[in-house]
Structure formats: C-alpha cells, structure tokens
Design a protein around this motif. Structure first.
Motif: not given
Lengths: 105, 165
Positions: A29-30, A33, A36
């Motif tokens: 999930i990091l 991020m 993004e």
C-alpha cells in the motif's frame, strides 16, 4: 516571481521522493501511495509548462486536458491495485512485497 | 512576490507530506502525509490559474483516493505493519532516486525553452478542446473507469473455486 524552473525543481523532488518510496518500501500500500506521488509530480510539471510556454491557447489547454486524463487513469489504477492487494492479502495473508514472488522466474 | 511566498508554502507542504509517506513508520501517518501532499498540489494548481483542476484534485485525490487507501489499510491487518521496515537494499533506491533527481534538474536547466510570463488558460478553451479534439480519448477514459470498476468487483468477490481461501 514564480518561474518555470520552480515548478520543474519541485516536480523533480516529488518524483524522486516517489521513486525512493516505490523502490525502498516493503508494504504494497505504501508503494501505491508513492506511485500517486509520482503521478502528482508529473501533473505539476504539466501545469508549469501549460502556464509558461509561448504557444497558442489551444496548445496550452492540452496541458490541462492531459492532467484530467492522468487523474482519471490514476483513480482507475488505484481501484484495481487495491483490489489486487486485498486479493493477495486474502490468499497469502501478507502484503509484504518480498513475499509476493510467485511470478519470479 | 506574494505568489512566490505561497508557492514556497505549498512546496513545503507537498515535500513534507511526501517525506512523511516514505519515512514514517506508522502507515496511518503515511496516509495523512499523502493527503497533505495532494492538497498542496491543489494549491499549486490555484497558483497556476487552474481552479477547476484544484477542485478536481481535492475531490478525487484528497477525498476519494486517500479514503480508499485508508479503507484498504483497515481491511488488511494493521498489526502486521505497525512497525514498518524498509527494504534492506534501500541505499540502492536512494542512489537511484538521487540520480533521477539530478537528471531532472539538469534537464530543467539545460533545456532551451521559449517562455513568456505566467498566464492562465481560459476555462471555455479547456472545455472546447476536451470535448472537440479530445472527445474520443474522453470516451475511452470513461470505458477505462467502467472496466476498472468491473475488474475490481470481480477480483475481490468471494468465489467457490478451489484456490479461494
């Protein structure tokens, strides 16, 4: 006054931060991020060129149009990536990127 | 001069949020840092005379994407990454990102550009371009969103196949 160089350097720093996150973090999930962050660095560069370039207005509007497309594709990509991560978590009980090596040759 | 002050303020928010994402050991702080960074980018859009993009940035990134990421954090087990550790080869990642940064800054300084002073793009012009010349990519983008929606639903739905646990 703000110049194009300011936008480019800010964009470069944000892109480098995102790249470090993608390469060094172990949580999936990091990594998402950080992707993004890299997409936003690209958007900063695009808007900088759109407001400073000596071009016709229709060409400069292209910068805004591409930013809209980047945001759209980022949203779609994020939804699919989260689905993949949840599926992986359900099957392997881990989202550590070191554990995900089933496609390793 | 005032705009430069606001630009530096937004830059500090963006880079601080980004550093929080890559350095924090608590993943909730990382998500909040991401949110701060994305809202800072909305500030950059406002400084660039693009209020529509700023609105879209806050709505989609600050609202939807960060919330979806926090949902994903809640659906996976938080205890697993209460203490996050980086990859053991992180110096290589640091070197790679520094080389990329150097390349981008060198390219920014050595590329000849034909610049004029800062001015915005008419909102009518953006809409006209988006719906005339870029109408087909716009429709394809809607298809991309639809397919991503369907793919996400299919991928996480419970099935009765053997590989599902």
């Amino acid at each position: 006054m703000i110049e194009l160089t300011h936008f480019q350097i800010l964009s470069g720093f944000l892109f480098a931060i995102g790249l470090y996150g993608v390469l060094a973090r172990r949580n999936a999930i990091l990594v998402l991020m950080s992707i993004e962050l890299m997409l936003n660095a690209v958007n900063i560069n695009l808007i900088g060129y759109s407001i400073f370039m000596n071009a016709s207005e229709s060409h400069r509007a292209l910068g805004h149009v591409i930013i809209i497309f980047v945001i759209t594709v980022a949203a779609a990509e994020l939804a699919l990536a989260i689905a993949i991560i949840l599926r992986l978590y359900r099957n392997k009980s881990s989202i550590n990127t070191d554990d995900i090596n089933i496609m390793k040759w | 001069m005032t705009s430069l002050v606001f630009f530096y303020l937004a830059s500090v928010i963006i880079l601080g949020g980004g550093l929080t994402v890559i350095l924090s050991s608590n993943i909730i702080y990382a998500a909040l840092g991401l949110m701060a960074s994305l809202i800072g980018v909305a500030g950059i859009f406002i400084l660039s005379f693009a209020p529509f993009l700023a609105l879209v940035q806050i709505l989609i990134y600050g609202g939807a994407i960060v919330i979806v990421i926090i949902f994903a954090l809640m659906l996976t087990k938080l205890e697993d990454f209460r203490t996050l550790s980086d990859h053991k080869h992180w110096p290589i990642a640091l070197i790679a990102s520094l080389v990329t940064l150097g390349t981008i800054i060198a390219a920014a300084f050595y590329t000849p550009t034909n610049l004029v002073s800062r001015r915005g793009v008419d909102f009518d012009k953006i809409a006209h371009e988006l719906f005339s010349q870029w109408a087909i990519p716009f429709e394809v983008a809607s298809l991309v969103l639809l397919i991503a929606l369907m793919g996400g639903v299919i991928m996480v739905r419970k099935t009765n196949s053997r590989d599902d646990k």
